[in-house]
Motif scaffolding. Sequence first.
Motif, PDB file in Angstrom:
ATOM      1  N   GLY A  47       5.204  -0.972  10.638  1.00 57.43           N
ATOM      2  CA  GLY A  47       6.443  -1.693  10.898  1.00 57.43           C
ATOM      3  C   GLY A  47       6.204  -2.979  11.668  1.00 57.43           C
ATOM      4  O   GLY A  47       7.028  -3.887  11.639  1.00 57.43           O
ATOM      5  N   SER A  49       4.412  -6.015  11.472  1.00 53.97           N
ATOM      6  CA  SER A  49       3.626  -6.752  10.476  1.00 53.97           C
ATOM      7  C   SER A  49       2.710  -7.793  11.104  1.00 53.97           C
ATOM      8  O   SER A  49       1.726  -8.202  10.481  1.00 53.97           O
ATOM      9  N   CYS A 123       4.363   6.709  10.474  1.00 57.61           N
ATOM     10  CA  CYS A 123       3.986   5.455   9.813  1.00 57.61           C
ATOM     11  C   CYS A 123       2.784   4.815  10.495  1.00 57.61           C
ATOM     12  O   CYS A 123       2.811   4.516  11.687  1.00 57.61           O
ATOM     13  N   THR A 197       9.297   0.284   4.590  1.00 63.57           N
ATOM     14  CA  THR A 197       8.311   0.773   5.558  1.00 63.57           C
ATOM     15  C   THR A 197       8.196   2.284   5.493  1.00 63.57           C
ATOM     16  O   THR A 197       7.093   2.850   5.494  1.00 63.57           O
ATOM     17  N   THR A 332      15.179  -3.979  11.518  1.00 65.71           N
ATOM     18  CA  THR A 332      14.171  -4.974  11.191  1.00 65.71           C
ATOM     19  C   THR A 332      14.511  -6.256  11.934  1.00 65.71           C
ATOM     20  O   THR A 332      15.609  -6.789  11.799  1.00 65.71           O
TER      21      THR A 332
END
Length: 506
Positions: A47, A49, A123, A197, A332
């Motif tokens: 998540g 980036s 993740c 994601t 986000t």
Amino acid sequence: MNRTGEGLQSPTVRVSGAGRTEHGERVLSTARAAADSVTVLRTGPTGISEYDPLVLATDAGRTVFFPAPETPKVRDLVAAMEDGELPTDGGAAVVEHDVETTTLPVPTDGPFAVGERRVLGPCGWVGPLDPTAYQFHSLDRDAGAIADAGLVGRGRGDATADEPVADAWRRAREADGDPVVVVNANDADDRQRADQTLLAGSPMSVLDGVAAVAEYLDTTDAVIHLAETDTELRERLRQAIAAAADELPVVPVLVAGPDEYRAGEPTAALEAVEGADRIEPRLQPPSPAEYGLYGRPTVIHTPRTFAHIHLALSDPEETNRSGSGSATRLLTVTGDVTAPATIELGSDAHLSAVRNAVELEGSFKMACVGGVFGGVTRTLDIAPTVAGLTAAGLGTEGVVELLNDERCAVATAGDRARFASEANSGRCVPGREGTVQLTELLRAVYRGSFDRGKIRELGRVMTQSSNCLIGAHAPRPVLTAMDEFESSFEAHADGRCPSGTCTDKL
């Protein structure tokens, strides 16, 4: 054989976000070429980036974070681990943790320390294609308990967005016909990355949530709706579904739909899955739960919602949090930032925390919260809850767009109104004609006419009477920008842009 999740043998090198860039693929191949006894695991995105590709070096309950390392650095750190050392030079963080952890260890500062990692936990840490890294719960607990707890749908593509899922589930269960479950993961707005994601980083949690709802509905039919341009994600999901087929009672079918913003609306997504030539939202009632895909009772949620269902099945305490309204929300963070980030905030946090997850380019001026048709605000001292966001006139779609002092509030509102006039389906008059009128009223500001009353009345009518979400939400950026920056609208009517960015329009 080394497992890629719980109980993974040490030492281990994880490479997260490798598929996003050529450099990431080189980092992964370099690590694999240098490894002998060291396990090299390709994980999905975290998540964050800005850190891609992120290399995590782990041994004996200790993990070192190496954001975007060069290939020689990767070669050296793998060599050191082959020699029994855990290198820390050049690492952004070193975290001590339980050796059996199944979620990414969180440093005490930096972007990973922002908010929580409950839904996002796997993740970047577990192997996304390895079902043994997860505990599947769909057959162990009744999803009805999750519905009774008050879990709400999340995101524009969810048919129960901001509403408890319970009513839709029960109606679909009781309606005539064989129910079907739809995962709506087609969102052409690249501001929103939470669903992608999760599907890339923790697909098994989404699949388990799907299976739980299907079990509750007593059906084995499920569909995952993706944009036709998401070819890599579709292939990874195909692999994940194949890997989990023996663990799950439901094997979803992947369907590609048009990469258009309008196709992300829940009932428009059903039209896309059915292969309709014209993609437009359906008139309601009946709701999808009563008459959905091919006329069947349909439950349609985003990947975020299904991942929250999995989490609630995994931990009874999560069910209690859902019932008390304290479940987390994925956001986000994007806009004028060096790299976007997807984070997870609890209900007791404030949106202002998102600024610690990204690096803003320039000085903060305003934010647009809720996607392309979110609300404009000067302050982020707002709880990330449905009630808090709605009370502030903001959107709940899971996007916080940070905009710097070079941005013009009038231009920002105008660009979004114009997009609405182009992206709407044309199904209803407020969506088809109202968006055009709204755009023209904003263009008139540049020509010296700022009619506040007319803009507000048009916005009220569109919000209350539109059949589509585009028509209903298109006025929000305009009205909230007027509330926050009315003097800027007045200045434009006088032929001046305070930000100095609209000189070519004046």
